[in-house]
Design an enzyme around this catalytic site. Structure first.
Site, mmCIF file in Angstrom:
data_model
loop_
_atom_site.group_PDB
_atom_site.id
_atom_site.type_symbol
_atom_site.label_atom_id
_atom_site.label_comp_id
_atom_site.label_asym_id
_atom_site.label_seq_id
_atom_site.Cartn_x
_atom_site.Cartn_y
_atom_site.Cartn_z
ATOM 1 N N PRO A 9 12.128 10.540 4.017
ATOM 2 C CA PRO A 9 11.419 11.442 4.951
ATOM 3 C C PRO A 9 10.112 10.863 5.789
ATOM 4 O O PRO A 9 9.173 10.547 5.261
ATOM 5 C CB PRO A 9 11.028 12.643 4.015
ATOM 6 C CG PRO A 9 11.906 12.413 2.809
ATOM 7 C CD PRO A 9 12.075 11.059 2.705
ATOM 8 N N GLU A 10 10.539 11.016 7.134
ATOM 9 C CA GLU A 10 9.490 10.477 8.122
ATOM 10 C C GLU A 10 8.771 11.790 8.763
ATOM 11 O O GLU A 10 9.275 13.063 8.512
ATOM 12 C CB GLU A 10 10.009 9.416 8.959
ATOM 13 C CG GLU A 10 10.500 8.367 8.306
ATOM 14 C CD GLU A 10 11.021 7.026 9.053
ATOM 15 O OE1 GLU A 10 10.458 6.954 10.328
ATOM 16 O OE2 GLU A 10 11.815 6.250 8.573
ATOM 17 N N LYS A 62 3.327 12.183 7.330
ATOM 18 C CA LYS A 62 4.505 12.441 6.473
ATOM 19 C C LYS A 62 4.092 13.618 5.350
ATOM 20 O O LYS A 62 4.608 13.651 4.341
ATOM 21 C CB LYS A 62 4.904 11.254 5.862
ATOM 22 C CG LYS A 62 5.735 10.622 7.008
ATOM 23 C CD LYS A 62 6.384 9.383 6.473
ATOM 24 C CE LYS A 62 5.352 8.081 6.304
ATOM 25 N NZ LYS A 62 6.105 6.929 5.674
ATOM 26 N N HIS A 95 16.593 17.576 -10.710
ATOM 27 C CA HIS A 95 15.648 16.935 -10.479
ATOM 28 C C HIS A 95 14.504 17.744 -9.654
ATOM 29 O O HIS A 95 13.744 17.293 -8.717
ATOM 30 C CB HIS A 95 15.883 15.490 -9.519
ATOM 31 C CG HIS A 95 16.979 14.770 -10.194
ATOM 32 N ND1 HIS A 95 16.468 13.931 -11.392
ATOM 33 C CD2 HIS A 95 17.935 14.226 -9.915
ATOM 34 C CE1 HIS A 95 17.550 13.139 -11.654
ATOM 35 N NE2 HIS A 95 18.510 13.290 -10.800
ATOM 36 N N ARG A 117 13.937 10.388 -7.236
ATOM 37 C CA ARG A 117 13.608 9.059 -7.548
ATOM 38 C C ARG A 117 12.083 9.188 -7.994
ATOM 39 O O ARG A 117 11.477 8.367 -8.543
ATOM 40 C CB ARG A 117 13.410 8.201 -6.387
ATOM 41 C CG ARG A 117 14.931 7.863 -5.768
ATOM 42 C CD ARG A 117 14.964 6.927 -4.925
ATOM 43 N NE ARG A 117 16.349 6.345 -4.394
ATOM 44 C CZ ARG A 117 16.556 5.465 -3.709
ATOM 45 N NH1 ARG A 117 15.635 4.741 -3.026
ATOM 46 N NH2 ARG A 117 17.972 5.293 -3.366
ATOM 47 N N ARG A 268 10.567 -5.202 5.133
ATOM 48 C CA ARG A 268 11.493 -3.883 5.615
ATOM 49 C C ARG A 268 12.419 -4.299 6.515
ATOM 50 O O ARG A 268 12.178 -5.060 7.472
ATOM 51 C CB ARG A 268 10.576 -2.777 6.293
ATOM 52 C CG ARG A 268 9.319 -2.576 5.413
ATOM 53 C CD ARG A 268 9.872 -1.577 3.947
ATOM 54 N NE ARG A 268 10.611 -0.681 4.393
ATOM 55 C CZ ARG A 268 10.094 0.607 4.596
ATOM 56 N NH1 ARG A 268 8.771 0.834 4.553
ATOM 57 N NH2 ARG A 268 10.878 1.676 4.584
#
Length: 278
Positions: A9-10, A62, A95, A117, A268
């Site tokens: 997510p950005e 973010k 989760h 995660r 990256r």
């Protein structure tokens, strides 16, 4: 091209979730439930949200900012796979690590933080402690603080910074993530390997406009989801992949002829068009 595609997510994805949450607020919180492993996510607990009214949600970069009564705040960083879900019933999605149970004007309401995660982070803070925490973030790239003058100042102060990995530094460019950084450089016509000192005033102006374009396109389509990762507050995928011109693309979406190149910068994956970007 790498076939393992995950969307972290950005800014556009977080903005989408923020807007969806605000549509169901305010909310009176009656109970707060934590999973057995939530301590790996919830880092600070200055207060309990039980019995408090959740008034609104804002965003910086973010990060989501939950505003409760009595000047209390929750900061929620979504990490690699985090998201908030909205439901009128108990959220039993796997989760789900934090769940706010209560009601709004329409009846029962459940807000759940889902994070497979567990790289996200959450902080229940007083207003003063939240202000201290937010000092680590630079100007939000969608805000009025993000200007050409600001970019010119960064060029002077950080001349040796390589532009693409520099865009990922949240203390300077709050909200930008990996796919956005590649797309911004592409739409600005700037090679991701260039150093700040080589960028002209016109280059930086193009960078500013490219940032706005990437944000507007992705927010309009509810964020960007590839084959895994991001989902909005109703579990839906973003449609922003239709706007991408270099990230995970084989042919440049600007010139429609050159093969997109992939390199690694600061660890990256980075995508660019050798024809459109100089």
């Amino acid at each position: 091209m790498n076939t393992r595609r995950y969307t972290i997510p950005e800014l556009p994805e977080v903005e989408t979730i923020k807007s969806q949450l605000n549509k169901v607020l305010p909310m009176k919180v009656k109970e707060v439930h934590f999973s057995n492993v939530s301590d790996s996510i919830v880092k600070d607990k200055d207060f309990s949200a039980k019995g408090k009214e959740l008034l609104k949600v804002e965003r910086k970069g973010k990060v989501l900012r939950f505003f409760f009564e009595d000047e209390l705040r929750v900061i929620s960083g979504l990490g690699m796979s985090g998201s908030w879900r909205i439901s009128k019933e108990w959220i039993d999605v796997k989760h789900t690590h934090v769940q706010l149970v209560g009601e709004n004007a329409d009846g029962p309401l459940y807000l759940g933080y889902v994070d497979p995660r567990r790289f996200g982070n959450m902080h229940f803070l007083t207003e003063e402690h939240e202000a201290n925490w937010l000092e680590r973030l630079g100007p939000d790239v969608s805000s009025l603080e993000f200007t050409l003058e600001y970019l010119l100042k960064l060029k002077k102060e950080r001349p040796m910074k390589v532009i693409k990995p520099f865009l990922l530094e949240q203390n300077f460019f709050s909200g930008v993530g990996n796919y956005m950084a590649s797309e911004i450089c592409a739409r600005a016509g700037i090679r991701p390997t260039r150093k700040m000192k080589t960028l002209t005033k016109n280059d930086l102006s193009n960078l500013l406009q490219a940032t706005k374009m990437v944000l507007d396109d992705s927010i309009e389509t509810g964020g960007t989801t590839f084959s895994g990762g991001y989902a909005d507050a109703y579990g839906e995928k973003g449609r922003g992949v239709t706007n991408l011109v270099v990230f995970y693309q084989k042919i440049c979406g600007l010139c429609h002829k050159s093969e997109v190149k992939k390199i690694t910068l600061a660890g990256r994956g980075t995508y660019y068009c050798p024809t459109c970007q100089r």
